[in-house]
Scaffold this motif. Structure first.
Motif, PDB file in Angstrom:
ATOM      1  N   LEU A 190     -71.741   7.222 -59.789  1.00 25.14           N
ATOM      2  CA  LEU A 190     -73.169   7.024 -60.044  1.00 25.14           C
ATOM      3  C   LEU A 190     -73.571   5.631 -59.604  1.00 25.14           C
ATOM      4  CD1 LEU A 190     -75.859   7.954 -61.326  1.00 25.14           C
ATOM      5  CD2 LEU A 190     -75.020   6.983 -63.494  1.00 25.14           C
ATOM      6  N   VAL A 191     -74.520   5.559 -58.677  1.00 20.34           N
ATOM      7  CA  VAL A 191     -75.004   4.277 -58.177  1.00 20.34           C
ATOM      8  C   VAL A 191     -76.412   4.019 -58.711  1.00 20.34           C
ATOM      9  CG1 VAL A 191     -75.549   2.888 -56.151  1.00 20.34           C
ATOM     10  CG2 VAL A 191     -73.652   4.527 -56.057  1.00 20.34           C
ATOM     11  N   THR A 192     -76.546   2.935 -59.439  1.00 23.93           N
ATOM     12  CA  THR A 192     -77.856   2.460 -59.886  1.00 23.93           C
ATOM     13  C   THR A 192     -77.727   0.970 -60.148  1.00 23.93           C
ATOM     14  OG1 THR A 192     -79.702   2.838 -61.423  1.00 23.93           O
ATOM     15  CG2 THR A 192     -77.471   2.923 -62.362  1.00 23.93           C
ATOM     16  N   SER A 193     -78.812   0.339 -60.524  1.00 23.64           N
ATOM     17  CA  SER A 193     -78.765  -1.095 -60.793  1.00 23.64           C
ATOM     18  C   SER A 193     -77.844  -1.377 -61.973  1.00 23.64           C
ATOM     19  CB  SER A 193     -80.167  -1.625 -61.098  1.00 23.64           C
ATOM     20  OG  SER A 193     -81.023  -1.412 -59.997  1.00 23.64           O
ATOM     21  N   ALA A 194     -77.176  -2.498 -61.929  1.00 25.05           N
ATOM     22  CA  ALA A 194     -76.233  -2.856 -62.996  1.00 25.05           C
ATOM     23  C   ALA A 194     -76.922  -2.879 -64.352  1.00 25.05           C
ATOM     24  CB  ALA A 194     -75.596  -4.214 -62.690  1.00 25.05           C
ATOM     25  N   GLY A 241     -73.325  16.348 -70.562  1.00 25.35           N
ATOM     26  CA  GLY A 241     -71.947  16.805 -70.471  1.00 25.35           C
ATOM     27  C   GLY A 241     -71.168  16.385 -69.253  1.00 25.35           C
ATOM     28  N   THR A 242     -71.600  15.325 -68.566  1.00 22.70           N
ATOM     29  CA  THR A 242     -70.856  14.823 -67.409  1.00 22.70           C
ATOM     30  C   THR A 242     -70.613  13.319 -67.555  1.00 22.70           C
ATOM     31  OG1 THR A 242     -72.894  14.465 -66.141  1.00 22.70           O
ATOM     32  CG2 THR A 242     -71.767  16.568 -65.848  1.00 22.70           C
ATOM     33  N   ALA A 243     -69.629  12.822 -66.810  1.00 20.42           N
ATOM     34  CA  ALA A 243     -69.273  11.400 -66.901  1.00 20.42           C
ATOM     35  C   ALA A 243     -68.897  10.856 -65.528  1.00 20.42           C
ATOM     36  CB  ALA A 243     -68.138  11.200 -67.897  1.00 20.42           C
ATOM     37  N   PRO A 244     -69.892  10.616 -64.665  1.00 15.52           N
ATOM     38  CA  PRO A 244     -69.578  10.050 -63.346  1.00 15.52           C
ATOM     39  C   PRO A 244     -69.050   8.626 -63.477  1.00 15.52           C
ATOM     40  CG  PRO A 244     -71.946  10.056 -63.723  1.00 15.52           C
ATOM     41  CD  PRO A 244     -71.334  10.821 -64.854  1.00 15.52           C
ATOM     42  N   THR A 245     -68.291   8.198 -62.483  1.00 17.15           N
ATOM     43  CA  THR A 245     -67.780   6.828 -62.457  1.00 17.15           C
ATOM     44  C   THR A 245     -68.926   5.860 -62.159  1.00 17.15           C
ATOM     45  OG1 THR A 245     -65.635   7.600 -61.658  1.00 17.15           O
ATOM     46  CG2 THR A 245     -66.146   5.264 -61.334  1.00 17.15           C
ATOM     47  N   ARG A 265     -60.932  -2.533 -52.959  1.00 15.72           N
ATOM     48  CA  ARG A 265     -59.563  -1.990 -52.963  1.00 15.72           C
ATOM     49  C   ARG A 265     -59.471  -0.675 -53.747  1.00 15.72           C
ATOM     50  NH1 ARG A 265     -59.710  -6.507 -56.197  1.00 15.72           N
ATOM     51  NH2 ARG A 265     -59.160  -6.238 -58.397  1.00 15.72           N
ATOM     52  N   HIS A 266     -60.491  -0.390 -54.560  1.00 14.80           N
ATOM     53  CA  HIS A 266     -60.507   0.851 -55.342  1.00 14.80           C
ATOM     54  C   HIS A 266     -61.609   1.804 -54.882  1.00 14.80           C
ATOM     55  CE1 HIS A 266     -58.799  -1.992 -58.591  1.00 14.80           C
ATOM     56  NE2 HIS A 266     -57.799  -1.344 -58.023  1.00 14.80           N
ATOM     57  N   ALA A 267     -62.227   1.508 -53.742  1.00 14.01           N
ATOM     58  CA  ALA A 267     -63.392   2.282 -53.298  1.00 14.01           C
ATOM     59  C   ALA A 267     -63.030   3.710 -52.904  1.00 14.01           C
ATOM     60  CB  ALA A 267     -64.091   1.570 -52.141  1.00 14.01           C
ATOM     61  N   ALA A 268     -61.840   3.907 -52.327  1.00 16.06           N
ATOM     62  CA  ALA A 268     -61.409   5.248 -51.920  1.00 16.06           C
ATOM     63  C   ALA A 268     -60.921   6.018 -53.142  1.00 16.06           C
ATOM     64  CB  ALA A 268     -60.314   5.137 -50.868  1.00 16.06           C
ATOM     65  N   GLN A 269     -61.740   6.946 -53.636  1.00 19.52           N
ATOM     66  CA  GLN A 269     -61.398   7.679 -54.860  1.00 19.52           C
ATOM     67  C   GLN A 269     -61.485   9.195 -54.680  1.00 19.52           C
ATOM     68  OE1 GLN A 269     -63.328   6.340 -58.434  1.00 19.52           O
ATOM     69  NE2 GLN A 269     -63.260   4.181 -57.853  1.00 19.52           N
ATOM     70  N   GLN A 270     -61.554   9.644 -53.431  1.00 21.22           N
ATOM     71  CA  GLN A 270     -61.681  11.084 -53.141  1.00 21.22           C
ATOM     72  C   GLN A 270     -62.878  11.673 -53.896  1.00 21.22           C
ATOM     73  OE1 GLN A 270     -57.718  12.606 -54.103  1.00 21.22           O
ATOM     74  NE2 GLN A 270     -57.090  12.360 -51.969  1.00 21.22           N
ATOM     75  N   LEU A 271     -63.998  11.002 -53.769  1.00 23.45           N
ATOM     76  CA  LEU A 271     -65.214  11.430 -54.449  1.00 23.45           C
ATOM     77  C   LEU A 271     -65.793  12.682 -53.811  1.00 23.45           C
ATOM     78  CD1 LEU A 271     -66.973   7.949 -54.823  1.00 23.45           C
ATOM     79  CD2 LEU A 271     -65.835   9.246 -56.650  1.00 23.45           C
ATOM     80  N   ASP A 272     -66.329  13.561 -54.660  1.00 25.25           N
ATOM     81  CA  ASP A 272     -67.044  14.731 -54.174  1.00 25.25           C
ATOM     82  C   ASP A 272     -68.532  14.424 -53.990  1.00 25.25           C
ATOM     83  OD1 ASP A 272     -64.817  16.636 -54.263  1.00 25.25           O
ATOM     84  OD2 ASP A 272     -64.926  16.337 -56.442  1.00 25.25           O
ATOM     85  N   TYR A 273     -69.062  13.606 -54.888  1.00 22.53           N
ATOM     86  CA  TYR A 273     -70.491  13.269 -54.838  1.00 22.53           C
ATOM     87  C   TYR A 273     -70.699  11.775 -55.077  1.00 22.53           C
ATOM     88  CZ  TYR A 273     -71.569  18.271 -55.180  1.00 22.53           C
ATOM     89  OH  TYR A 273     -71.652  19.614 -54.951  1.00 22.53           O
ATOM     90  N   ILE A 274     -71.679  11.214 -54.372  1.00 24.29           N
ATOM     91  CA  ILE A 274     -72.153   9.856 -54.632  1.00 24.29           C
ATOM     92  C   ILE A 274     -73.623  10.000 -55.016  1.00 24.29           C
ATOM     93  CG2 ILE A 274     -72.563   7.557 -53.688  1.00 24.29           C
ATOM     94  CD1 ILE A 274     -70.291   8.154 -51.668  1.00 24.29           C
ATOM     95  N   LEU A 275     -73.939   9.710 -56.257  1.00 22.88           N
ATOM     96  CA  LEU A 275     -75.279   9.913 -56.805  1.00 22.88           C
ATOM     97  C   LEU A 275     -76.054   8.596 -56.782  1.00 22.88           C
ATOM     98  CD1 LEU A 275     -74.020  11.766 -60.003  1.00 22.88           C
ATOM     99  CD2 LEU A 275     -74.580  12.814 -57.792  1.00 22.88           C
ATOM    100  N   VAL A 276     -77.211   8.592 -56.141  1.00 22.12           N
ATOM    101  CA  VAL A 276     -78.027   7.379 -56.063  1.00 22.12           C
ATOM    102  C   VAL A 276     -79.338   7.618 -56.806  1.00 22.12           C
ATOM    103  CG1 VAL A 276     -78.993   5.606 -54.548  1.00 22.12           C
ATOM    104  CG2 VAL A 276     -77.061   6.996 -53.759  1.00 22.12           C
ATOM    105  N   LEU A 277     -79.547   6.905 -57.896  1.00 21.80           N
ATOM    106  CA  LEU A 277     -80.776   7.080 -58.664  1.00 21.80           C
ATOM    107  C   LEU A 277     -81.951   6.428 -57.947  1.00 21.80           C
ATOM    108  CD1 LEU A 277     -79.603   6.600 -62.362  1.00 21.80           C
ATOM    109  CD2 LEU A 277     -79.588   8.640 -60.912  1.00 21.80           C
ATOM    110  N   GLY A 278     -83.130   6.983 -58.174  1.00 25.79           N
ATOM    111  CA  GLY A 278     -84.333   6.538 -57.488  1.00 25.79           C
ATOM    112  C   GLY A 278     -84.819   5.179 -57.935  1.00 25.79           C
ATOM    113  N   SER A 279     -85.569   4.543 -57.043  1.00 22.79           N
ATOM    114  CA  SER A 279     -86.195   3.258 -57.326  1.00 22.79           C
ATOM    115  C   SER A 279     -87.552   3.248 -56.628  1.00 22.79           C
ATOM    116  CB  SER A 279     -85.291   2.128 -56.848  1.00 22.79           C
ATOM    117  OG  SER A 279     -85.839   0.868 -57.176  1.00 22.79           O
ATOM    118  N   GLY A 280     -88.096   2.067 -56.355  1.00 21.89           N
ATOM    119  CA  GLY A 280     -89.435   1.995 -55.800  1.00 21.89           C
ATOM    120  C   GLY A 280     -89.505   2.170 -54.297  1.00 21.89           C
ATOM    121  N   SER A 281     -90.633   2.717 -53.832  1.00 24.50           N
ATOM    122  CA  SER A 281     -90.884   2.839 -52.398  1.00 24.50           C
ATOM    123  C   SER A 281     -92.372   3.075 -52.165  1.00 24.50           C
ATOM    124  CB  SER A 281     -90.072   3.987 -51.791  1.00 24.50           C
ATOM    125  OG  SER A 281     -90.432   5.225 -52.390  1.00 24.50           O
TER     126      SER A 281
END
Length: 262
Positions: free
Chosen positions: A185-189, A203-207, A76-92
């Motif tokens: 910012l998307v990463t593991s909890a 100096g930044t504070a992503p959600t 219900r709070h997913a729509a936030q008019q985001l400019d960027y969705i940052l996904v941190l790296g993991s294994g591959s």
């Protein structure tokens, strides 16, 4: 070279190699010295520690405080008019005989699923994927881009960071990109709090948009066999321990920088 040394030290300080090393020392003392009491003490400590860390109640209690520090973004709070969705790296592992979903780790897929959910609620956002290949055929960021394209995200909505070695690299590059913009910012909890601290440093504070929860609250009856020691519970304890060590590392880095500037 410093990065490789850090990875070696970090790996050796994880619960399993650490306790196995203690167990080996105990065996050497037991069979080749007269220090029998010390040997037996080390044996008992290594066994009890390994046993406890492999239990669900223990592993969940260790990992839950880390995971729940930053709340998830509910639908219900997913729509936030985001400019960027940052996904941190993991294994591959770039294995051409597998589809891209088979080349990425389960952690990476979980992070991407959360990023995709947010993207569908914020269609104007740019998806930023990162991660080096560490000598592999393709970088982690490249595989994540391939998955994003497969899932219908346009190429002009994806930015790739192929040369980031760790979270500090990612936070530095991404912070320069998102300053003054609204981002998630998307990463593991488990990794979220440590990652955010690095973004704050630049100096930044992503959600926070945590993914891949390992300790979940069950409201139904818990089957008795869940209390059998397992490698999965040991894995959860290991992930938590890794994050605690990471925080210590960040603290030492900050302390060293402060002393240098003083």
């Amino acid at each position: 070279m410093l990065f490789i040394i850090k990875k070696w030290l970090g790996g050796l300080l994880m619960p399993l190699p650490l306790l196995l090393s203690l167990f080996l020392i105990a065996l050497i003392l037991l069979f080749f010295t007269k220090k029998q009491k010390t040997a037996k003490f080390f044996l008992v400590i290594s066994f009890i520690s390994l046993f406890l860390l492999s239990l669900m109640p223990v592993s969940d209690q260790i990992i839950r405080p880390i995971e729940r520090k930053h709340p998830p973004i509910m639908q219900r709070h997913a729509a936030q008019q985001l400019d960027y969705i940052l996904v941190l790296g993991s294994g591959s592992v770039a294995d051409p005989s597998l589809p891209v979903t088979g080349q990425l780790s389960a952690i990476a897929l979980s992070r991407f699923s959360e990023a995709l959910r947010l993207y569908h609620a914020n269609r104007n956002a740019i998806l930023v994927v990162s991660g080096s290949g560490f000598g592999d055929l393709k970088s982690h960021a490249q595989l994540m881009e391939e998955l994003a394209l497969t899932m219908g995200i346009p190429e002009n909505k994806i930015i790739r960071l192929d040369n980031t070695l760790d979270t500090d690299d990612e936070a530095k590059l991404m912070s320069a990109m998102i300053r003054g913009k609204k981002s998630a910012l998307v990463t593991s909890a488990t990794h979220m709090d440590r990652a955010l601290q690095l973004f704050y440093k630049y100096g930044t504070a992503p959600t926070a948009a945590p993914a891949n929860y390992l300790a979940k609250d069950r409201f139904g009856e818990i089957p008795s066999y869940y209390y059998i020691p397992s490698s999965y519970n040991l894995y959860k304890s290991t992930v938590a321990w890794h994050e605690y060590l990471g925080k210590v590392q960040n603290w030492v880095k900050g302390l060293s920088l402060t002393n240098f500037m003083d």
